[in-house]
Design a protein around this motif. Sequence first.
Motif, PDB file in Angstrom:
ATOM      1  N   ALA A  28       0.339  -1.275   0.041  1.00  0.00           N
ATOM      2  CA  ALA A  28       0.080  -0.084  -0.217  1.00  0.00           C
ATOM      3  C   ALA A  28       0.713   0.645   0.007  1.00  0.00           C
ATOM      4  CB  ALA A  28      -0.987  -0.418   1.254  1.00  0.00           C
ATOM      5  N   ARG A  29       0.249   2.024  -0.635  1.00  0.00           N
ATOM      6  CA  ARG A  29       1.011   3.489  -0.407  1.00  0.00           C
ATOM      7  C   ARG A  29      -0.103   4.886  -0.767  1.00  0.00           C
ATOM      8  NH1 ARG A  29       4.690   0.132  -0.374  1.00  0.00           N
ATOM      9  NH2 ARG A  29       5.960  -0.647  -1.514  1.00  0.00           N
ATOM     10  N   PRO A  30      -0.424   4.894   0.537  1.00  0.00           N
ATOM     11  CA  PRO A  30      -1.738   5.769   0.707  1.00  0.00           C
ATOM     12  C   PRO A  30      -0.243   7.460   0.973  1.00  0.00           C
ATOM     13  CG  PRO A  30      -0.896   5.411   3.101  1.00  0.00           C
ATOM     14  CD  PRO A  30      -0.500   3.972   1.836  1.00  0.00           C
ATOM     15  N   ASP A  31      -0.917   8.439   0.514  1.00  0.00           N
ATOM     16  CA  ASP A  31      -0.584   9.638   0.126  1.00  0.00           C
ATOM     17  C   ASP A  31      -0.683  10.407   1.896  1.00  0.00           C
ATOM     18  OD1 ASP A  31       0.592  12.073  -0.133  1.00  0.00           O
ATOM     19  OD2 ASP A  31      -0.561  12.007  -2.358  1.00  0.00           O
ATOM     20  N   ASP A  32       0.198   9.954   2.575  1.00  0.00           N
ATOM     21  CA  ASP A  32      -0.372  10.681   4.080  1.00  0.00           C
ATOM     22  C   ASP A  32      -0.672  11.805   4.009  1.00  0.00           C
ATOM     23  OD1 ASP A  32      -1.828   7.525   4.759  1.00  0.00           O
ATOM     24  OD2 ASP A  32       0.367   6.925   5.493  1.00  0.00           O
ATOM     25  N   ALA A  33       0.776  12.361   3.474  1.00  0.00           N
ATOM     26  CA  ALA A  33       0.834  13.874   4.085  1.00  0.00           C
ATOM     27  C   ALA A  33       0.008  14.521   2.868  1.00  0.00           C
ATOM     28  CB  ALA A  33       2.473  14.288   3.413  1.00  0.00           C
ATOM     29  N   TRP A  34      -0.749  14.427   1.804  1.00  0.00           N
ATOM     30  CA  TRP A  34      -2.074  15.181   0.569  1.00  0.00           C
ATOM     31  C   TRP A  34      -2.775  14.887   1.573  1.00  0.00           C
ATOM     32  CZ3 TRP A  34      -6.190  12.807  -0.741  1.00  0.00           C
ATOM     33  CH2 TRP A  34      -6.595  13.475  -2.012  1.00  0.00           C
ATOM     34  N   ALA A  35      -3.269  13.435   2.633  1.00  0.00           N
ATOM     35  CA  ALA A  35      -4.642  13.426   2.740  1.00  0.00           C
ATOM     36  C   ALA A  35      -4.734  13.678   4.585  1.00  0.00           C
ATOM     37  CB  ALA A  35      -4.807  11.870   3.567  1.00  0.00           C
ATOM     38  N   LEU A  36      -3.587  14.087   5.180  1.00  0.00           N
ATOM     39  CA  LEU A  36      -3.233  15.032   6.366  1.00  0.00           C
ATOM     40  C   LEU A  36      -3.547  16.499   6.199  1.00  0.00           C
ATOM     41  CD1 LEU A  36      -0.139  13.250   7.616  1.00  0.00           C
ATOM     42  CD2 LEU A  36      -2.456  13.031   8.738  1.00  0.00           C
ATOM     43  N   GLY A  37      -3.623  16.894   5.103  1.00  0.00           N
ATOM     44  CA  GLY A  37      -3.553  18.321   5.148  1.00  0.00           C
ATOM     45  C   GLY A  37      -5.368  18.951   5.146  1.00  0.00           C
ATOM     46  N   LEU A  38      -5.546  18.010   4.479  1.00  0.00           N
ATOM     47  CA  LEU A  38      -7.419  17.818   4.438  1.00  0.00           C
ATOM     48  C   LEU A  38      -8.298  17.647   6.051  1.00  0.00           C
ATOM     49  CD1 LEU A  38      -7.985  16.493   1.128  1.00  0.00           C
ATOM     50  CD2 LEU A  38      -7.650  18.540   1.914  1.00  0.00           C
ATOM     51  N   LEU A  39      -7.740  17.053   7.251  1.00  0.00           N
ATOM     52  CA  LEU A  39      -8.195  16.892   8.016  1.00  0.00           C
ATOM     53  C   LEU A  39      -7.353  17.722   9.295  1.00  0.00           C
ATOM     54  CD1 LEU A  39      -7.205  13.071   7.321  1.00  0.00           C
ATOM     55  CD2 LEU A  39      -9.664  14.435   7.144  1.00  0.00           C
ATOM     56  N   TYR A  47      -7.324   8.677  10.897  1.00  0.00           N
ATOM     57  CA  TYR A  47      -6.916   9.029   9.994  1.00  0.00           C
ATOM     58  C   TYR A  47      -5.734   7.810  10.018  1.00  0.00           C
ATOM     59  CZ  TYR A  47      -4.578   8.826   5.464  1.00  0.00           C
ATOM     60  OH  TYR A  47      -3.949   8.649   4.203  1.00  0.00           O
ATOM     61  N   LEU A  48      -4.596   8.332  10.441  1.00  0.00           N
ATOM     62  CA  LEU A  48      -2.961   6.961  10.292  1.00  0.00           C
ATOM     63  C   LEU A  48      -2.992   6.611  10.948  1.00  0.00           C
ATOM     64  CD1 LEU A  48      -1.174  10.257  11.046  1.00  0.00           C
ATOM     65  CD2 LEU A  48      -1.116   9.163   9.737  1.00  0.00           C
ATOM     66  N   GLY A  49      -4.586   6.241  12.165  1.00  0.00           N
ATOM     67  CA  GLY A  49      -4.601   4.969  12.431  1.00  0.00           C
ATOM     68  C   GLY A  49      -5.121   3.194  11.772  1.00  0.00           C
ATOM     69  N   MET A  50      -5.717   4.153  10.738  1.00  0.00           N
ATOM     70  CA  MET A  50      -6.929   3.141   9.857  1.00  0.00           C
ATOM     71  C   MET A  50      -5.282   2.031   8.866  1.00  0.00           C
ATOM     72  SD  MET A  50      -9.231   5.886   8.601  1.00  0.00           S
ATOM     73  CE  MET A  50      -8.664   4.835   6.428  1.00  0.00           C
ATOM     74  N   ASP A  51      -5.213   0.897   8.627  1.00  0.00           N
ATOM     75  CA  ASP A  51      -4.719   0.363   7.940  1.00  0.00           C
ATOM     76  C   ASP A  51      -4.333   1.208   7.104  1.00  0.00           C
ATOM     77  OD1 ASP A  51      -3.987  -1.695   5.099  1.00  0.00           O
ATOM     78  OD2 ASP A  51      -4.354  -3.241   7.656  1.00  0.00           O
ATOM     79  N   ALA A  52      -2.843   0.750   6.408  1.00  0.00           N
ATOM     80  CA  ALA A  52      -2.343   1.796   5.040  1.00  0.00           C
ATOM     81  C   ALA A  52      -3.133   1.454   3.467  1.00  0.00           C
ATOM     82  CB  ALA A  52      -0.966   1.218   4.782  1.00  0.00           C
ATOM     83  N   ARG A  53      -3.793  -0.109   3.638  1.00  0.00           N
ATOM     84  CA  ARG A  53      -4.968  -0.442   2.494  1.00  0.00           C
ATOM     85  C   ARG A  53      -5.570   0.385   2.298  1.00  0.00           C
ATOM     86  NH1 ARG A  53      -3.669  -5.982   3.551  1.00  0.00           N
ATOM     87  NH2 ARG A  53      -3.544  -5.304   6.061  1.00  0.00           N
ATOM     88  N   ASP A  54      -6.378   0.241   3.155  1.00  0.00           N
ATOM     89  CA  ASP A  54      -7.401   1.677   3.162  1.00  0.00           C
ATOM     90  C   ASP A  54      -7.114   2.511   3.777  1.00  0.00           C
ATOM     91  OD1 ASP A  54      -9.354  -0.869   3.770  1.00  0.00           O
ATOM     92  OD2 ASP A  54      -8.814  -0.536   6.382  1.00  0.00           O
TER      93      ASP A  54
END
Length: 165
Positions: A28-39, A47-54
């Motif tokens: 899994a390669r979630p774009d966490d840096a991008w996502a964190l900017g929306l939360l 969000y970070l507690g979710m499985d990387a695939r989710d």
Amino acid sequence: MAFRLLQNLRHLPAKVGRLSRSLRASQARPDDAWALGLLTPAEARLYLGMDARDREHACRVTRGLLAAHPQASPALRAAALLHDCGKSLRPYRVHERVLVGLVPGRLSRALPFGALYVRGAHPALGAELVRRIGGRARVAELVERHHTPGGDAEAALLHRFDDLE
């Protein structure tokens, strides 16, 4: 009934693709840096507690939604990233990911067993998590409605883009 079956079959290739990508968390390669900017900070921790695939799936859903609806509200963007956070309450084993991916949502809501229960109840479980951590009320509402939007236009958008993914 036949229309529903045809509709489900139309989405089958996307579902099989998602399932194959979800077999190994290490892929899994979630774009966490991008996502964190929306939360918000609290939502980011959830969000970070979710499985990387989710998280990867959530990023794809959110990007698809924003490509078609760049004016989407901040709450809808956050809900798209958190819509499956209820699944984090019980991590799936590989065989369970396959099983829950094959069982229709309506059936999983009727079967109160382990991973199937979480699959069926994850919208309500996720909404409760969002509320518990102090997330935005509208985000929790959208997470809760992402499989049964009723007359909520934003929840219907989230449902549509989740279903496409």
